[in-house]
Scaffold this motif. Structure first.
Motif, PDB file in Angstrom:
ATOM      1  N   ILE A 267      19.756  25.731  36.471  1.00 21.00           N
ATOM      2  CA  ILE A 267      20.717  24.865  37.149  1.00 21.00           C
ATOM      3  C   ILE A 267      20.485  24.887  38.654  1.00 21.00           C
ATOM      4  CG2 ILE A 267      22.488  26.659  37.360  1.00 21.00           C
ATOM      5  CD1 ILE A 267      24.598  24.463  36.920  1.00 21.00           C
ATOM      6  N   ASP A 268      20.645  23.723  39.289  1.00 28.75           N
ATOM      7  CA  ASP A 268      20.671  23.596  40.740  1.00 28.75           C
ATOM      8  C   ASP A 268      22.134  23.682  41.154  1.00 28.75           C
ATOM      9  OD1 ASP A 268      20.461  22.919  43.401  1.00 28.75           O
ATOM     10  OD2 ASP A 268      20.135  20.797  43.033  1.00 28.75           O
ATOM     11  N   THR A 269      22.511  24.723  41.878  1.00 30.00           N
ATOM     12  CA  THR A 269      23.920  24.972  42.168  1.00 30.00           C
ATOM     13  C   THR A 269      24.517  23.952  43.137  1.00 30.00           C
ATOM     14  OG1 THR A 269      23.244  26.562  43.860  1.00 30.00           O
ATOM     15  CG2 THR A 269      23.798  27.435  41.678  1.00 30.00           C
ATOM     16  N   LYS A 270      23.692  23.199  43.859  1.00 27.63           N
ATOM     17  CA  LYS A 270      24.217  22.187  44.769  1.00 27.63           C
ATOM     18  C   LYS A 270      24.595  20.909  44.019  1.00 27.63           C
ATOM     19  CE  LYS A 270      21.815  23.823  48.907  1.00 27.63           C
ATOM     20  NZ  LYS A 270      20.825  23.482  49.968  1.00 27.63           N
ATOM     21  N   SER A 271      23.694  20.418  43.191  1.00 31.86           N
ATOM     22  CA  SER A 271      23.959  19.175  42.453  1.00 31.86           C
ATOM     23  C   SER A 271      24.693  19.425  41.149  1.00 31.86           C
ATOM     24  CB  SER A 271      22.640  18.459  42.155  1.00 31.86           C
ATOM     25  OG  SER A 271      21.858  19.205  41.219  1.00 31.86           O
ATOM     26  N   ARG A 272      24.711  20.690  40.688  1.00 35.69           N
ATOM     27  CA  ARG A 272      25.277  21.081  39.390  1.00 35.69           C
ATOM     28  C   ARG A 272      24.539  20.409  38.241  1.00 35.69           C
ATOM     29  NH1 ARG A 272      26.951  25.520  40.931  1.00 35.69           N
ATOM     30  NH2 ARG A 272      27.762  25.809  38.813  1.00 35.69           N
ATOM     31  N   ARG A 273      23.287  20.034  38.477  1.00 38.52           N
ATOM     32  CA  ARG A 273      22.435  19.484  37.425  1.00 38.52           C
ATOM     33  C   ARG A 273      21.423  20.537  36.993  1.00 38.52           C
ATOM     34  NH1 ARG A 273      22.819  13.969  36.738  1.00 38.52           N
ATOM     35  NH2 ARG A 273      24.041  12.886  38.337  1.00 38.52           N
ATOM     36  N   GLY A 274      20.961  20.433  35.748  1.00 37.83           N
ATOM     37  CA  GLY A 274      19.999  21.407  35.284  1.00 37.83           C
ATOM     38  C   GLY A 274      19.414  21.050  33.938  1.00 37.83           C
ATOM     39  N   PHE A 275      18.737  22.033  33.346  1.00 38.44           N
ATOM     40  CA  PHE A 275      18.046  21.850  32.073  1.00 38.44           C
ATOM     41  C   PHE A 275      18.245  23.096  31.214  1.00 38.44           C
ATOM     42  CE2 PHE A 275      15.907  19.328  35.253  1.00 38.44           C
ATOM     43  CZ  PHE A 275      15.613  18.136  34.616  1.00 38.44           C
ATOM     44  N   PHE A 276      18.168  22.917  29.907  1.00 37.35           N
ATOM     45  CA  PHE A 276      18.134  24.040  28.982  1.00 37.35           C
ATOM     46  C   PHE A 276      17.359  23.605  27.752  1.00 37.35           C
ATOM     47  CE2 PHE A 276      21.620  21.580  27.375  1.00 37.35           C
ATOM     48  CZ  PHE A 276      21.691  21.827  26.023  1.00 37.35           C
ATOM     49  N   THR A 277      17.058  24.559  26.892  1.00 42.13           N
ATOM     50  CA  THR A 277      16.270  24.292  25.695  1.00 42.13           C
ATOM     51  C   THR A 277      17.082  24.624  24.457  1.00 42.13           C
ATOM     52  OG1 THR A 277      14.253  24.849  26.908  1.00 42.13           O
ATOM     53  CG2 THR A 277      14.091  24.784  24.510  1.00 42.13           C
ATOM     54  N   SER A 278      16.872  23.852  23.382  1.00 40.97           N
ATOM     55  CA  SER A 278      17.585  24.097  22.130  1.00 40.97           C
ATOM     56  C   SER A 278      16.758  23.577  20.965  1.00 40.97           C
ATOM     57  CB  SER A 278      18.945  23.394  22.160  1.00 40.97           C
ATOM     58  OG  SER A 278      19.645  23.605  20.939  1.00 40.97           O
ATOM     59  N   ASN A 279      16.943  24.209  19.809  1.00 38.14           N
ATOM     60  CA  ASN A 279      16.352  23.676  18.579  1.00 38.14           C
ATOM     61  C   ASN A 279      17.441  23.111  17.671  1.00 38.14           C
ATOM     62  OD1 ASN A 279      17.553  26.027  17.680  1.00 38.14           O
ATOM     63  ND2 ASN A 279      15.808  26.730  16.479  1.00 38.14           N
ATOM     64  N   ARG A 280      18.497  22.569  18.289  1.00 39.71           N
ATOM     65  CA  ARG A 280      19.648  22.030  17.564  1.00 39.71           C
ATOM     66  C   ARG A 280      19.270  20.799  16.754  1.00 39.71           C
ATOM     67  NH1 ARG A 280      23.610  20.875  22.330  1.00 39.71           N
ATOM     68  NH2 ARG A 280      22.854  22.983  22.786  1.00 39.71           N
ATOM     69  N   GLU A 281      20.175  20.439  15.850  1.00 36.17           N
ATOM     70  CA  GLU A 281      19.999  19.239  15.039  1.00 36.17           C
ATOM     71  C   GLU A 281      19.909  18.003  15.930  1.00 36.17           C
ATOM     72  OE1 GLU A 281      19.755  18.884  11.722  1.00 36.17           O
ATOM     73  OE2 GLU A 281      19.873  21.028  11.309  1.00 36.17           O
ATOM     74  N   GLY A 282      19.073  17.048  15.510  1.00 34.01           N
ATOM     75  CA  GLY A 282      18.971  15.791  16.245  1.00 34.01           C
ATOM     76  C   GLY A 282      17.902  15.771  17.304  1.00 34.01           C
ATOM     77  N   GLY A 283      17.172  16.874  17.464  1.00 32.41           N
ATOM     78  CA  GLY A 283      16.117  16.913  18.468  1.00 32.41           C
ATOM     79  C   GLY A 283      14.865  16.188  18.008  1.00 32.41           C
ATOM     80  N   LEU A 284      13.970  16.000  18.951  1.00 30.37           N
ATOM     81  CA  LEU A 284      12.727  15.285  18.647  1.00 30.37           C
ATOM     82  C   LEU A 284      11.679  16.200  18.048  1.00 30.37           C
ATOM     83  CD1 LEU A 284      11.204  12.564  18.890  1.00 30.37           C
ATOM     84  CD2 LEU A 284      10.481  13.288  21.177  1.00 30.37           C
ATOM     85  N   GLY A 285      11.643  17.432  18.526  1.00 30.48           N
ATOM     86  CA  GLY A 285      10.605  18.354  18.083  1.00 30.48           C
ATOM     87  C   GLY A 285      11.158  19.680  17.617  1.00 30.48           C
ATOM     88  N   TYR A 286      10.305  20.687  17.675  1.00 31.08           N
ATOM     89  CA  TYR A 286      10.665  22.021  17.193  1.00 31.08           C
ATOM     90  C   TYR A 286      11.690  22.669  18.116  1.00 31.08           C
ATOM     91  CZ  TYR A 286       9.650  26.499  14.902  1.00 31.08           C
ATOM     92  OH  TYR A 286       9.732  27.666  14.191  1.00 31.08           O
ATOM     93  N   ASP A 287      11.397  22.658  19.399  1.00 29.03           N
ATOM     94  CA  ASP A 287      12.361  22.963  20.458  1.00 29.03           C
ATOM     95  C   ASP A 287      12.349  21.775  21.405  1.00 29.03           C
ATOM     96  OD1 ASP A 287      12.947  25.655  19.665  1.00 29.03           O
ATOM     97  OD2 ASP A 287      11.031  26.267  20.532  1.00 29.03           O
TER      98      ASP A 287
END
Length: 645
Positions: A396-416
């Protein structure tokens, strides 16, 4: 989920079979299993199970094979078979089974299994966490709904994960087909080995064209989870134990993973070295830098870890050398798996764990790093970011409060898959209990009052003194009941109970103290000494209630101790009901009060009394004026005016 990057645990067991054919099939699977070739082992085990063969070892290994590959719904099936066959299992199987049940939505059953886990392993920190907070799902719910999440736009049908900011770009690992003839697949996951890729980072975290990151960093083995210094000249990253064309192996002939460092010189990444605290005999991975770039955080299963993998930190000296790594301790690490650390510019440690209480699989947690290096309470960041599957690699970028994370949840395109988010509401790390201390009669602030905080069993939690403005505060946990004790010389010690809710970050508890010696003179209201505002009667009645008797006992005691004191007892009502009704009711109540004192030994000639009805209102609340219940309450009062001393 690539468990060679999340660390693994090997369970060695020997099958006992009837029949040479089955023995040979499973023996072959065992070899693959013990060499972490879980995909191949699963095929053999399932073929044997499909023929109706049942064995505790078989179901354990089938469950483990899927569990280690984070295919938790299938692991749940085989662990279910295992427990149907026998519930006499090692505690770790109870924990794994509960994790898998959460992933398929069977939370109640998962908690039942966790309860059994606690009975079998009550000294395990994961069991203690559950026993301490069986309502953990309510805590997770309170932290949920804080993110807007969408696909990051860089995912492939393969595994994409573990991103990092670098010069207005996003660098991440991917197992996508890069067209290389020599690109290798890993037997554990049947996925290609991962390399680092990069994409330009635009407004609102949009990502541009994807390119390979560096041909001097990427090899035929795995590279992942980089972190970069702010000047862009140094990077730390994870790679298989492979350097300068040589592959290292541990004592079991397994190639583990290490953290490497590289520097950017002459427009390319060079000077690649493994960090000095790495080893062929254990794994180190997922580096993260502190805001001042003087501390490196990482995950490892090096000797002395609490669980399957722990989080560590190591000091980076000015000359680039390293001190001895330090385990982050039991506040962070459990007997489970802690991995993928990330430290924000605001000194928050985000990490993934399956040992802390979550929704299933790996969840993302956060803890504030205090100036002295200790950690605040670990909190689950909530549903949305976390799912019933594996969620990890939070950035996460604490100034913009935007960020990224990884998941293998249902509905994804690939393995992760990598997801981007914007945080709409920051997490409250600490709950605060606060208030001020004042004199009950004068409302004067009382600095220097000793305030002690106890838990609901009256075990000491903390002690403080009210400041020059009479204020005090404590850090507390939500959904807990505390007892507060206030002590000050010349005042009566007071205790109060308070319940801390989840909803608010701050809970206010004002404290008023009564002086031990109350100075009064003729014309004063004796009831003020004891905070008696009203003698309580049943509705429309004048008989003395129990709580009224308690207050009258105080007046009785003063009259006994001061035999020449005389009182004028006055009863008042609010303006509701008719004038005549209020006058009569207040008169009856004044007489009932006098009668109670006389009955308990006070001479009648020391007491006079009268009901004043609504004739002496203390505020605006006349007939026809709209008032709050609190305003009406101010007029419903009892007074004990001293006529003579």
């Amino acid at each position: 989920m690539k468990n060679y990057l999340l660390f693994y645990i090997t369970i060695l067991s020997v099958f006992s079979f009837n029949g040479y054919s089955q023995k040979s099939q499973v023996a072959s699977a065992d070899i693959k299993y013990d060499n972490y070739a879980y995909i191949d082992a699963i095929k053999t085990y399932e073929r044997v199970a499909a023929k109706g063969y049942k064995s505790i070892d078989l179901f354990q290994k089938l469950g483990n094979s899927y569990y280690f590959n984070s295919d938790l719904d299938k692991a749940a099936k085989w662990y279910g078979e295992l427990f149907s066959m026998s519930s006499d299992q090692q505690p770790e199987y109870f924990f794994r089974y509960s994790q898998c049940l959460k992933s398929v939505g069977e939370t109640d059953k998962a908690n039942m299994i966790l309860e059994q886990f606690y009975q079998k392993a009550d000294d395990d920190s994961r069991a203690k966490l559950f026993e301490k907070n069986k309502n953990y799902l309510e805590d997770i719910k309170a932290n949920s709904g804080r993110y807007i999440i969408e696909d990051a736009g860089v995912n492939s049908k393969y595994s994409d994960y573990g991103s990092s900011y670098y010069n207005n770009k996003l660098v991440f690992a991917s197992a996508r087909d890069n067209g290389s003839i020599g690109q290798k697949k890993h037997k554990w996951t049947n996925q290609y080995f991962t390399n680092l890729f990069v994409a330009d980072l635009g407004e609102e975290s949009t990502l541009g064209e994807i390119n390979e990151f560096s041909n001097t960093i990427n090899t035929k083995f795995n590279e992942s989870t980089p972190v970069f210094t702010k000047d862009g000249k140094t990077m730390y990253f994870t790679r298989n134990n492979y350097l300068d064309g040589k592959k290292g192996k541990d004592g079991n002939d397994i190639t583990l993973i290490k953290i490497y460092r590289a520097t950017f010189e002459n427009d390319k990444w060079a000077n690649i070295i493994e960090l000095p605290f790495t080893s062929d005999q254990y794994s180190t991975a997922h580096p993260a830098l502190s805001p001042d770039e003087k501390t490196l955080y990482f995950a490892s299963d090096l000797p002395g870890t609490i669980g399957q993998s722990d989080l560590f930190k190591v000091r980076i000296n000015d000359d680039g050398s390293f001190e001895t790594p330090e385990n982050l301790g039991k506040k962070i690490n459990t007997e489970g798996k802690e991995t993928f650390p990330f430290v924000t510019a605001e000194n928050e440690l985000y990490f993934a764990s399956n040992g802390h209480l979550g929704l299933g699989g790996l969840d993302i947690f956060v803890s504030k790093i205090n100036p002295d290096g200790t950690f605040d309470e670990v909190q689950n960041v909530g549903d949305g970011i976390n799912s019933n599957n594996d969620d990890f690699a939070f950035l996460i970028d604490t100034k913009s409060r935007r960020g990224f994370f990884t998941s293998n949840r249902e509905g994804g395109l690939g393995y992760d898959d990598i997801y981007k988010f914007i945080e709409t509401r920051k997490l409250i790390y600490k709950k605060e209990l606060f208030g001020n201390v004042t004199d009950l009669i004068s409302a004067q602030i009382l600095p220097g009052t000793t305030i002690t905080l106890f838990d609901n069993q009256f075990k000491l939690v903390s002690t403080t003194n009210s400041d020059q403005n009479g204020n005090y505060s404590f850090n507390v946990d939500s959904e807990k009941t505390y007892n507060i004790r206030a002590v000050k010389q010349e005042y009566t010690t007071k205790e109060q109970k308070i319940r801390i809710t989840r909803e608010n970050g701050r809970t206010e508890l004002p404290i008023t103290l009564e002086k031990i010696r109350c100075k009064v003179t003729v014309g004063n209201d004796l009831g003020v000494c004891f905070g008696i505002k009203m003698i309580y009667f049943d509705l429309d009645k004048s008989n003395i209630r129990q709580e009224a008797a308690y207050d009258l006992e105080k007046i009785l005691d003063v009259l006994i101790q001061n035999p020449t004191m005389k009182l004028d007892i006055r009863s008042h009502t609010d303006s509701r009901q008719t004038f005549k009704y209020n006058e009569d009711l207040s008169n009856r109540r004044a007489k009932s009060t006098i009668a109670w004192l006389v009955k308990n030994g006070i001479n009648q000639n020391r007491l006079i009394g009268k009901g004043y009805g609504e004739t002496q209102l203390v505020n605006k609340c006349l007939d026809g004026v709209e008032c709050t219940e609190e305003e009406h309450q101010q007029n419903r009062r009892s007074e004990f005016i001293i006529n003579s001393l």
